[in-house]
Write a protein that holds these residues in place. Structure first.
Motif, mmCIF file in Angstrom:
data_model
loop_
_atom_site.group_PDB
_atom_site.id
_atom_site.type_symbol
_atom_site.label_atom_id
_atom_site.label_comp_id
_atom_site.label_asym_id
_atom_site.label_seq_id
_atom_site.Cartn_x
_atom_site.Cartn_y
_atom_site.Cartn_z
ATOM 1 N N ALA A 189 31.831 38.045 37.113
ATOM 2 C CA ALA A 189 32.686 38.486 38.233
ATOM 3 C C ALA A 189 33.241 38.315 39.321
ATOM 4 O O ALA A 189 33.861 38.219 39.804
ATOM 5 C CB ALA A 189 31.346 39.633 38.550
ATOM 6 N N ALA A 190 32.483 36.986 39.563
ATOM 7 C CA ALA A 190 33.205 35.731 41.353
ATOM 8 C C ALA A 190 34.211 35.823 40.198
ATOM 9 O O ALA A 190 35.453 35.483 40.983
ATOM 10 C CB ALA A 190 32.134 34.724 41.271
ATOM 11 N N SER A 193 36.651 37.720 40.685
ATOM 12 C CA SER A 193 37.758 37.732 41.569
ATOM 13 C C SER A 193 38.350 37.065 42.534
ATOM 14 O O SER A 193 39.355 37.225 42.624
ATOM 15 C CB SER A 193 36.687 38.030 42.562
ATOM 16 O OG SER A 193 36.869 38.396 44.017
ATOM 17 N N ARG A 194 38.198 35.768 41.949
ATOM 18 C CA ARG A 194 39.608 34.513 42.143
ATOM 19 C C ARG A 194 40.187 34.191 41.920
ATOM 20 O O ARG A 194 41.029 34.114 41.980
ATOM 21 C CB ARG A 194 38.335 33.425 42.195
ATOM 22 C CG ARG A 194 36.680 32.922 43.222
ATOM 23 C CD ARG A 194 36.299 31.202 42.969
ATOM 24 N NE ARG A 194 35.955 31.349 41.541
ATOM 25 C CZ ARG A 194 35.402 31.212 40.711
ATOM 26 N NH1 ARG A 194 33.369 31.942 41.831
ATOM 27 N NH2 ARG A 194 34.050 30.988 40.092
ATOM 28 N N ARG A 196 41.660 36.875 40.369
ATOM 29 C CA ARG A 196 42.267 37.857 40.355
ATOM 30 C C ARG A 196 43.995 37.890 42.096
ATOM 31 O O ARG A 196 44.544 37.835 42.516
ATOM 32 C CB ARG A 196 41.834 38.869 40.631
ATOM 33 C CG ARG A 196 41.713 39.972 39.437
ATOM 34 C CD ARG A 196 40.819 41.344 39.621
ATOM 35 N NE ARG A 196 39.682 41.610 40.680
ATOM 36 C CZ ARG A 196 38.759 41.560 40.113
ATOM 37 N NH1 ARG A 196 38.336 41.310 39.027
ATOM 38 N NH2 ARG A 196 37.490 41.473 40.955
ATOM 39 N N GLU A 197 42.743 37.390 42.700
ATOM 40 C CA GLU A 197 42.999 36.899 43.867
ATOM 41 C C GLU A 197 44.000 35.194 43.496
ATOM 42 O O GLU A 197 45.000 36.007 45.127
ATOM 43 C CB GLU A 197 41.775 36.012 45.224
ATOM 44 C CG GLU A 197 41.895 35.372 46.451
ATOM 45 C CD GLU A 197 43.133 37.216 46.698
ATOM 46 O OE1 GLU A 197 43.785 36.206 48.079
ATOM 47 O OE2 GLU A 197 42.748 37.793 47.196
#
Length: 218
Positions: A189-190, A193-194, A196-197
């Motif tokens: 998940a992390a 998220s990275r 996507r950012e």
């Protein structure tokens, strides 16, 4: 007999029976633990299960004392010398709720923690907060012997038989797998998220550059 001569009559700060036993090392299902546990039912309560020298940390962890330790079903009694008659104290094995290796950076080799419900003072019947006892074995082999013996006694006093050790091992294994899956999911998940950012920033930068080119061409 007196509390000093019979550890089972020493202070009983609380019973851990029915409470979870923290076993991060998976000791409960080990063959050596099962072997010790199987033999406890046929031995007298005051018989020594294991004895030998251990180093014991003070309450603040700053001072270490070499103590002659005798593990019985009723407690882990420690003496100043091997031939001492009066014990320095007793750790009530009936109040043990956890057993783990000492993994702190400043921990000496072959050290382990005993987590209990209350005080370990001889003759004390006062209920009290839990305490973590830190002990150090003289070698890796001695460490294994002490860990398996203490785990077996603690579970025996809770009414566990050999089958409960196997169940405990399966529970520990399932918990470890669950933690591993959770860690992997959190890591995934992390990472997502990275990613996507990073994509959002790349898109924003592309828009900014396109806008800059449009202004130059206007």
């Amino acid at each position: 007999s007196s509390a000093a001569s019979n550890p089972e009559s020493a202070g009983k700060p609380g019973s851990a029976r029915g409470l979870p036993f923290e076993d991060p090392e998976g000791l409960l299902g080990a063959p050596a633990t099962r072997q010790v546990a199987a033999g406890l039912a046929g031995t007298p309560a005051d018989a020594a299960v294991l004895q030998g020298f251990l180093r014991k940390a003070g309450k603040t962890g700053g001072s270490w004392k070499r103590r002659w330790c005798v593990l019985r079903r009723g407690g882990l009694t420690y003496f100043k010398q091997r031939d001492s008659e009066k014990p320095q104290g007793v750790i009530d094995t009936g109040s043990v709720v956890g057993l783990s290796l000492a993994k702190e950076e400043d921990s000496p080799p072959f050290a382990f923690h005993l987590h209990t419900l209350g005080s370990g003072k001889v003759g004390s019947s006062r209920q009290g907060p839990g305490r973590r006892f830190t002990l150090q074995a003289p070698s890796a082999d001695a460490l294994r012997h002490w860990l398996h013996a203490i785990a077996a006694v603690a579970r025996f006093l809770r009414g566990g038989d050999v089958s409960s050790f196997e169940a405990g091992a399966k529970e520990a294994e399932a918990a470890a797998l669950a933690r591993k899956r959770r860690d992997m999911e959190e890591a995934a998940a992390a990472a997502a998220s990275r990613e996507r950012e990073s994509l959002r920033r790349a898109q924003a930068e592309a828009v900014r550059r396109a806008e800059a080119r449009r202004r130059l061409q206007a």
